[in-house]
Design a protein around this motif. Structure first.
Motif, short mmCIF file in Angstrom:
data_model
loop_
_atom_site.label_atom_id
_atom_site.label_comp_id
_atom_site.label_asym_id
_atom_site.label_seq_id
_atom_site.Cartn_x
_atom_site.Cartn_y
_atom_site.Cartn_z
N LEU A 46 37.87 -24.83 -18.46
CA LEU A 46 38.01 -23.72 -19.47
C LEU A 46 37.10 -22.48 -18.95
O LEU A 46 37.89 -21.38 -18.89
CB LEU A 46 37.78 -23.95 -20.90
N ASP A 47 36.12 -22.67 -18.39
CA ASP A 47 35.47 -21.65 -18.11
C ASP A 47 35.19 -20.92 -17.09
O ASP A 47 34.77 -19.73 -16.67
CB ASP A 47 33.64 -21.64 -18.85
N GLU A 48 35.99 -21.70 -15.74
CA GLU A 48 36.05 -21.05 -14.60
C GLU A 48 37.26 -20.56 -14.28
O GLU A 48 38.52 -21.07 -14.48
CB GLU A 48 36.19 -22.46 -13.51
N ILE A 49 37.27 -18.91 -14.42
CA ILE A 49 38.23 -18.24 -14.41
C ILE A 49 38.75 -17.72 -12.90
O ILE A 49 40.04 -17.71 -12.67
CB ILE A 49 38.14 -16.98 -15.39
N PHE A 104 30.66 -15.50 -6.45
CA PHE A 104 30.98 -14.65 -7.61
C PHE A 104 32.03 -15.13 -8.53
O PHE A 104 33.26 -15.39 -8.02
CB PHE A 104 31.60 -13.26 -6.91
N ASP A 105 31.64 -15.61 -9.74
CA ASP A 105 32.32 -16.36 -10.73
C ASP A 105 32.67 -15.67 -12.03
O ASP A 105 31.65 -15.28 -12.42
CB ASP A 105 31.74 -17.74 -10.91
N ILE A 106 34.03 -15.51 -12.22
CA ILE A 106 34.23 -15.19 -13.61
C ILE A 106 34.48 -16.09 -14.58
O ILE A 106 35.16 -17.19 -14.09
CB ILE A 106 35.51 -14.27 -13.64
N LYS A 107 33.81 -16.14 -15.50
CA LYS A 107 33.72 -17.32 -16.52
C LYS A 107 33.81 -16.73 -17.77
O LYS A 107 33.81 -15.76 -18.23
CB LYS A 107 32.35 -18.11 -16.57
N SER A 108 34.43 -17.88 -18.83
CA SER A 108 34.55 -17.57 -20.28
C SER A 108 33.60 -18.30 -21.08
O SER A 108 33.53 -19.41 -20.81
CB SER A 108 36.21 -17.56 -20.49
N LYS A 135 20.62 -17.52 -9.62
CA LYS A 135 21.65 -17.08 -10.30
C LYS A 135 21.46 -15.81 -11.18
O LYS A 135 20.42 -15.64 -11.90
CB LYS A 135 22.37 -18.14 -11.16
N ILE A 136 22.44 -14.97 -11.21
CA ILE A 136 22.44 -13.78 -12.28
C ILE A 136 23.70 -13.82 -13.12
O ILE A 136 24.87 -14.23 -12.52
CB ILE A 136 22.61 -12.37 -11.45
N PHE A 137 23.54 -13.45 -14.57
CA PHE A 137 24.72 -13.27 -15.31
C PHE A 137 24.87 -12.04 -15.51
O PHE A 137 23.62 -11.46 -16.03
CB PHE A 137 24.14 -14.14 -16.45
N LEU A 138 26.00 -11.59 -15.51
CA LEU A 138 26.37 -10.21 -15.73
C LEU A 138 27.34 -9.98 -16.77
O LEU A 138 28.27 -10.62 -16.66
CB LEU A 138 26.87 -9.48 -14.48
N TYR A 139 26.96 -9.34 -17.95
CA TYR A 139 27.88 -9.35 -19.18
C TYR A 139 28.41 -8.23 -19.08
O TYR A 139 28.28 -7.02 -18.43
CB TYR A 139 27.21 -9.59 -20.39
N LYS A 140 29.89 -8.19 -19.76
CA LYS A 140 30.77 -7.13 -20.00
C LYS A 140 30.27 -5.65 -20.21
O LYS A 140 30.50 -4.56 -19.46
CB LYS A 140 31.89 -7.23 -20.90
N LEU A 179 30.32 -12.42 -15.51
CA LEU A 179 30.33 -12.61 -14.14
C LEU A 179 28.88 -13.48 -13.78
O LEU A 179 27.89 -13.06 -14.14
CB LEU A 179 30.12 -11.26 -13.36
N THR A 180 29.11 -14.46 -12.89
CA THR A 180 27.64 -15.18 -12.32
C THR A 180 27.57 -14.53 -10.80
O THR A 180 28.93 -14.94 -10.34
CB THR A 180 27.70 -16.54 -12.60
N ILE A 181 26.61 -14.44 -10.52
CA ILE A 181 26.40 -14.22 -8.90
C ILE A 181 25.30 -15.32 -8.44
O ILE A 181 24.23 -15.35 -9.07
CB ILE A 181 25.90 -12.79 -8.64
N THR A 182 25.84 -16.28 -7.65
CA THR A 182 24.81 -17.15 -7.48
C THR A 182 24.50 -17.25 -5.80
O THR A 182 25.46 -17.05 -4.96
CB THR A 182 25.43 -18.31 -7.62
N GLU A 183 23.34 -17.33 -5.35
CA GLU A 183 22.84 -17.52 -4.09
C GLU A 183 22.51 -19.04 -3.85
O GLU A 183 21.78 -19.36 -4.52
CB GLU A 183 21.66 -16.48 -3.72
#
Length: 100
Positions: free
Chosen positions: A7-10, A24-28, A56-61, A36-40
């Motif tokens: 469900l959360d992997e968009i 670069f992953d969009i999740k819900s 990992k960085i979490f980026l909110y709307k 958005l999560t940005i993972t190195e």
């Protein structure tokens, strides 16, 4: 029933960069809010075997526009003021696939 992971992997984009990989992953969220999560990910080899070190960085709307503006500004400064003689496009192995 779908699992939480399904469900959360968009949407996901993988960028191979030598010894590093960026994701670069969009999740819900459960309430259908997106982020958005940005993972190195870096491969490490030690005495007891190989493992992946991840940051990992979490980026909110509410922060997306500020983040993108700042990133664009910093990249522009890097390319035009600090490294104007560097051929960024020439050294980008993925440029051809983006231009198609």
């Amino acid at each position: 029933m779908e699992s939480r992971t399904e469900l959360d992997e968009i949407y996901s984009k993988r960028v191979n960069a030598g010894k590093r990989v960026y994701f670069f992953d969009i999740k819900s969220t459960r309430s259908k809010d997106y982020y958005l999560t940005i993972t190195e990910s870096k491969k490490r080899t030690e005495e007891d075997g190989m493992f992946y070190e991840k940051h990992k960085i979490f980026l909110y709307k509410e922060d997306v526009n500020k983040f993108v503006r700042a990133l664009n500004e910093v990249v522009h400064h890097l390319k035009t003021n600090l490294m104007s003689d560097y051929a960024f496009d020439k050294n980008d192995r993925d440029t051809e696939s983006y231009q198609k």
